[in-house]
Motif scaffolding. Structure first.
Motif, PDB file in Angstrom:
ATOM      1  N   ASN A 117       1.372   4.725   0.706  1.00 50.71           N
ATOM      2  CA  ASN A 117       0.853   5.864   1.431  1.00 50.71           C
ATOM      3  C   ASN A 117       1.700   6.051   2.686  1.00 50.71           C
ATOM      4  O   ASN A 117       2.054   5.065   3.341  1.00 50.71           O
ATOM      5  CB  ASN A 117      -0.618   5.614   1.801  1.00 50.71           C
ATOM      6  CG  ASN A 117      -1.301   6.856   2.368  1.00 50.71           C
ATOM      7  OD1 ASN A 117      -0.944   7.331   3.438  1.00 50.71           O
ATOM      8  ND2 ASN A 117      -2.257   7.377   1.623  1.00 50.71           N
ATOM      9  N   GLN A 163      -8.391  -0.787   1.329  1.00 52.48           N
ATOM     10  CA  GLN A 163      -7.427  -0.001   2.080  1.00 52.48           C
ATOM     11  C   GLN A 163      -6.611  -0.863   3.033  1.00 52.48           C
ATOM     12  O   GLN A 163      -5.863  -0.332   3.850  1.00 52.48           O
ATOM     13  CB  GLN A 163      -8.157   1.094   2.861  1.00 52.48           C
ATOM     14  CG  GLN A 163      -8.965   2.035   1.991  1.00 52.48           C
ATOM     15  CD  GLN A 163      -9.704   3.078   2.797  1.00 52.48           C
ATOM     16  OE1 GLN A 163      -9.314   3.422   3.922  1.00 52.48           O
ATOM     17  NE2 GLN A 163     -10.781   3.608   2.249  1.00 52.48           N
ATOM     18  N   LEU A 203       0.844  -1.181   0.000  1.00 57.21           N
ATOM     19  CA  LEU A 203       0.000   0.000   0.000  1.00 57.21           C
ATOM     20  C   LEU A 203       0.887   1.241   0.000  1.00 57.21           C
ATOM     21  O   LEU A 203       1.736   1.407   0.882  1.00 57.21           O
ATOM     22  CB  LEU A 203      -0.919   0.009   1.227  1.00 57.21           C
ATOM     23  CG  LEU A 203      -1.826  -1.218   1.355  1.00 57.21           C
ATOM     24  CD1 LEU A 203      -2.593  -1.170   2.669  1.00 57.21           C
ATOM     25  CD2 LEU A 203      -2.797  -1.296   0.195  1.00 57.21           C
ATOM     26  N   GLU A 228      -3.838   0.975   5.612  1.00 57.26           N
ATOM     27  CA  GLU A 228      -3.687   2.341   5.110  1.00 57.26           C
ATOM     28  C   GLU A 228      -4.809   3.193   5.690  1.00 57.26           C
ATOM     29  O   GLU A 228      -5.981   3.007   5.346  1.00 57.26           O
ATOM     30  CB  GLU A 228      -3.743   2.359   3.585  1.00 57.26           C
ATOM     31  CG  GLU A 228      -3.586   3.748   2.993  1.00 57.26           C
ATOM     32  CD  GLU A 228      -3.649   3.737   1.475  1.00 57.26           C
ATOM     33  OE1 GLU A 228      -3.604   4.822   0.875  1.00 57.26           O
ATOM     34  OE2 GLU A 228      -3.761   2.642   0.893  1.00 57.26           O
ATOM     35  N   ASN A 241       0.794   6.873   5.472  1.00 58.17           N
ATOM     36  CA  ASN A 241       0.038   6.489   6.662  1.00 58.17           C
ATOM     37  C   ASN A 241      -0.094   4.974   6.819  1.00 58.17           C
ATOM     38  O   ASN A 241      -0.852   4.500   7.650  1.00 58.17           O
ATOM     39  CB  ASN A 241      -1.371   7.105   6.601  1.00 58.17           C
ATOM     40  CG  ASN A 241      -1.338   8.621   6.659  1.00 58.17           C
ATOM     41  OD1 ASN A 241      -0.533   9.196   7.384  1.00 58.17           O
ATOM     42  ND2 ASN A 241      -2.198   9.262   5.886  1.00 58.17           N
ATOM     43  N   VAL A 242       0.635   4.199   6.006  1.00 60.65           N
ATOM     44  CA  VAL A 242       0.581   2.746   6.114  1.00 60.65           C
ATOM     45  C   VAL A 242       1.252   2.296   7.409  1.00 60.65           C
ATOM     46  O   VAL A 242       2.312   2.802   7.796  1.00 60.65           O
ATOM     47  CB  VAL A 242       1.270   2.088   4.898  1.00 60.65           C
ATOM     48  CG1 VAL A 242       1.544   0.618   5.164  1.00 60.65           C
ATOM     49  CG2 VAL A 242       0.393   2.226   3.667  1.00 60.65           C
ATOM     50  N   ARG A 267      -6.579   6.148   5.403  1.00 65.74           N
ATOM     51  CA  ARG A 267      -6.810   7.289   4.518  1.00 65.74           C
ATOM     52  C   ARG A 267      -7.482   8.437   5.249  1.00 65.74           C
ATOM     53  O   ARG A 267      -7.392   9.588   4.831  1.00 65.74           O
ATOM     54  CB  ARG A 267      -7.656   6.857   3.317  1.00 65.74           C
ATOM     55  CG  ARG A 267      -6.951   5.824   2.449  1.00 65.74           C
ATOM     56  CD  ARG A 267      -7.768   5.451   1.230  1.00 65.74           C
ATOM     57  NE  ARG A 267      -7.105   4.400   0.464  1.00 65.74           N
ATOM     58  CZ  ARG A 267      -7.621   3.822  -0.609  1.00 65.74           C
ATOM     59  NH1 ARG A 267      -8.811   4.192  -1.058  1.00 65.74           N
ATOM     60  NH2 ARG A 267      -6.958   2.871  -1.249  1.00 65.74           N
TER      61      ARG A 267
END
Length: 680
Positions: free
Chosen positions: A275, A351, A273, A380, A277-278, A382
């Motif tokens: 991102n 996600q 993933l 993740e 924020n993973v 989001r």
């Protein structure tokens, strides 16, 4: 993706039941054979004559070979699927050869055309057909290159090497293989009268799948086979290896995965993933389950789409499409692995990514099973995690292995209570006359809880329109038009909110469960006391039960309250619904309760994730209802369903939204007042 529980043709699986670091390849590659050569010879002869034996033929084979009927069933299922896979591969090779032959002929024809001279201009002829043939070939080449790049990318992520380095796929002997993917809801388990809706809070059926049926190419199938085999090998090492891979938490004694050791043992090219924020969630837990191993395996073997849910309107659900592979490790021991599969048809909408996770099931002499569970996820975020749930989710307790195991233990107890031939009811009014009545009441209560969990879900796949979000009182209101046989026809409002109390979860559960304190919060009783008139036990914990309640000193003598409460170490739930006397009589007499309309309301109680500093001792997830020693506070979600109009075409009156907001707000304030908690 579904795999059978044993090897076709007598093949076993790798692994062992003891704890070791998995570094000895000889131990990992050791194979166990379930069937003798004579048994296999007899089974193969039967398969040649009749690949689909009926129940009578399977029973006869069972007696002749000394095998259980279920083993006979699994063997033929595995053998059929193995044969199907081999035929598909043979057909695929033939098609590839034919395709290569045609391509060669095409090239030869093109070369010959280059030497043809046009009688008019003396040059090579250019026709409209040849132009379009060339354009078609260019498009096919581009599509083939795109498919190869996609599968190479997936292979590099899962297996650590591109598709060009994969060995040729051999006929599968370790297990049967059925490359299908379809619907599966809930915390990951379903079975005969066994529904995990009752505490993780999810739906066991998917009436409206968010994705279409997946179409798999031959290349996908070959790659999925390799991914599943690698995932099983990784899961077995995660299950059987302790330090330094797994470390004990200093705060609560839970098993925590050491990510540095994991990366060294299972190197991967990159994150799945993309991102910042993973983050990674990993956990492991084990315990005893009141069900034998084969029954658990049979229950787990479903094609699956997973949706994991915390019962709160402020926590998003987690969605996965996974491959599932079950392998018998040795006699009385099975492993089931789940791993996400990134297909462009749906991966962009998920996600969450599941690394190899699952369980090891080992039969015990008393008919129970020891289950060791591993959860390993890449998440993740989001959107930011709601402040109330930050500690619970980031600690891994919200979706971790201990929650899976605790729920499985409790639901197997519920199923065992359902199967008890003698009466397990405390029938105070003589109103449940038979075991059929008990089963019907349990079925009705299960549907009530499932409906409640659906009403509080944040999943996009549930039908409904959000009328108001989390407003000033934190209430989410959704609207749906119901025409289901299990709900009243018309327009239904669902309203839900979550709040925090500085009280241990066990104490909050006791407060909601006690009929003596019910008039302090339940608007249905109008302040009147209630009396339990029937009681069905649902497990070893006294809090796990189904009750029929009657309000005392009220004019509504025709109305009763059906209630189910359940509790385990991951949380608890109290769901109730008004049901009129004729409907209750239908269920208690043992008739089918599927068409009794229900609009349930209720509460879910979860630990807040803050460990109780006054108790330094570690706690086990296997102790039923031992939530208070793990958490200093509670997260309570309250949800109501209200029939606004009996006409599905009716327009929503916004006064109804205001009414339900006020109803929930008043209920929350009454609960806080009764428990001597601040109202702010």
């Amino acid at each position: 993706m579904e795999f059978g529980s044993g090897g076709g043709g007598g093949g076993g699986g790798s692994g062992s039941g003891g704890d070791h670091d998995g570094s000895d390849p000889q131990k990992r590659k050791k194979r166990y054979h379930r069937h003798t050569a004579l048994q296999i010879q007899r089974l193969e002869a039967m398969f040649k004559d009749c690949p689909h034996p009926d129940e009578k033929q399977r029973l006869q084979l069972s007696r002749e070979l000394g095998l259980a009927p279920r083993q006979i069933k699994f063997w033929f299922q595995n053998r059929r699927t193995q044969m199907k896979a081999q035929h598909e591969r043979a057909d695929n090779c033939a098609l590839r050869a034919e395709n290569d032959k045609i391509r060669c002929e095409n090239i030869a024809i093109r070369e010959a055309l280059k030497n043809v001279i046009c009688p008019s201009c003396g040059g090579p002829p250019v026709t409209e057909d040849s132009y379009f043939d060339e354009q078609k070939l260019r498009m096919e080449n581009a599509q083939l290159k795109e498919e190869l790049d996609r599968v190479s990318s997936i292979a590099a992520k899962y297996i650590g090497r591109p598709i060009s380095q994969l060995p040729p796929v051999q006929p599968i002997h370790i297990s049967s293989l059925d490359l299908t993917m379809g619907t599966f809801g809930g915390q990951g388990i379903s079975g005969p009268s066994l529904d995990l809706d009752l505490l993780p809070g999810s739906s066991s059926t998917l009436p409206n799948l968010p994705y279409q049926q997946i179409v798999l190419s031959d290349m996908d199938k070959s790659l999925m086979t390799d991914i599943a085999a690698n995932a099983m090998e990784e899961l077995l090492r995660l299950l059987q290896t302790n330090e330094p891979l797994w470390m004990k938490s200093s705060t609560d004694g839970r098993d925590i995965l050491d990510l540095d050791s994991y990366e060294r043992m299972f190197p991967r090219a990159n994150s799945h993933l993309k991102n910042p924020n993973v983050r990674i969630e990993s956990s492991r837990d084990s315990g005893v389950v009141i069900m034998n191993g084969l029954a658990l395996v049979d229950m787990f073997m479903d094609c699956m789409y997973e949706e994991l849910q915390v019962l709160s309107p402020v926590v998003p659900t987690r969605e996965f499409y996974v491959l599932r592979y079950c392998q018998q490790i040795e006699q009385g021991s099975w492993a089931v692995v789940n791993v996400s599969y990134d297909s462009p048809q749906f991966s962009s909408q998920c996600q969450s990514h599941r690394f190899p996770s699952g369980c090891l099931i080992q039969d015990l002499p008393n008919g129970y099973s020891k289950v060791t569970w591993v959860e390993h996820l890449e998440i993740e975020d989001r959107t930011p995690i709601h402040r109330l749930y930050q500690d619970l989710i980031q600690s891994g307790m919200a979706f971790g292995a201990d929650r899976w195991l605790a729920t499985l233990q409790r639901m197997c107890e519920r199923f065992a209570c359902l199967m008890v031939s003698g009466t397990s009811t405390r029938d105070l009014g003589g109103v449940i006359p038979s075991p059929d009545g008990k089963r019907s009441m349990m079925k009705l209560a299960q549907r009530m809880v499932s409906s409640f969990c659906t009403s509080i879900s944040t999943s996009n796949r549930h039908r409904g329109t959000t009328i108001s979000g989390l407003n000033e009182v934190g209430v989410r209101v959704t609207l749906h038009k119901s025409m289901d046989p299990g709900q009243p026809n018309g327009v239904v409002l669902n309203a839900a909110t979550t709040f925090w109390l500085p009280i241990p979860p066990q104490n909050v559960f006791n407060f909601f469960k006690d009929e003596r304190t019910r008039p302090q919060w339940d608007v249905l009783t109008n302040g009147n006391a209630v009396q339990e008139v029937a009681h069905i036990a649902n497990g070893s914990n006294p809090g796990n039960c189904i009750s029929v309640l009657r309000a005392i000193n009220t004019s509504q003598n025709n109305m009763l309250i059906l209630q189910e409460s359940c509790i385990d170490s991951s949380g608890s739930l109290v769901v109730y619904c008004p049901v009129d006397l004729p409907a209750i009589n239908i269920a208690m007499s043992g008739e089918d309760p599927s068409y009794i309309p229900l609009l349930p309301s209720g509460f879910t109680i979860s630990p807040d994730g803050h460990l109780d500093q006054g108790d330094g001792a570690s706690t086990s997830s296997n102790v039923h209802g031992n939530m208070g020693s793990r958490s200093s506070g509670s997260l309570i979600s309250v949800a109501f369903q209200i029939l606004v109009s009996s006409l599905p075409s009716a327009k929503l009156n916004m006064e109804s939204v205001t009414t339900v907001n006020n109803l929930i707000g008043t209920t929350v304030q009454q609960i806080k007042a009764a428990l001597n908690c601040p109202s702010s």
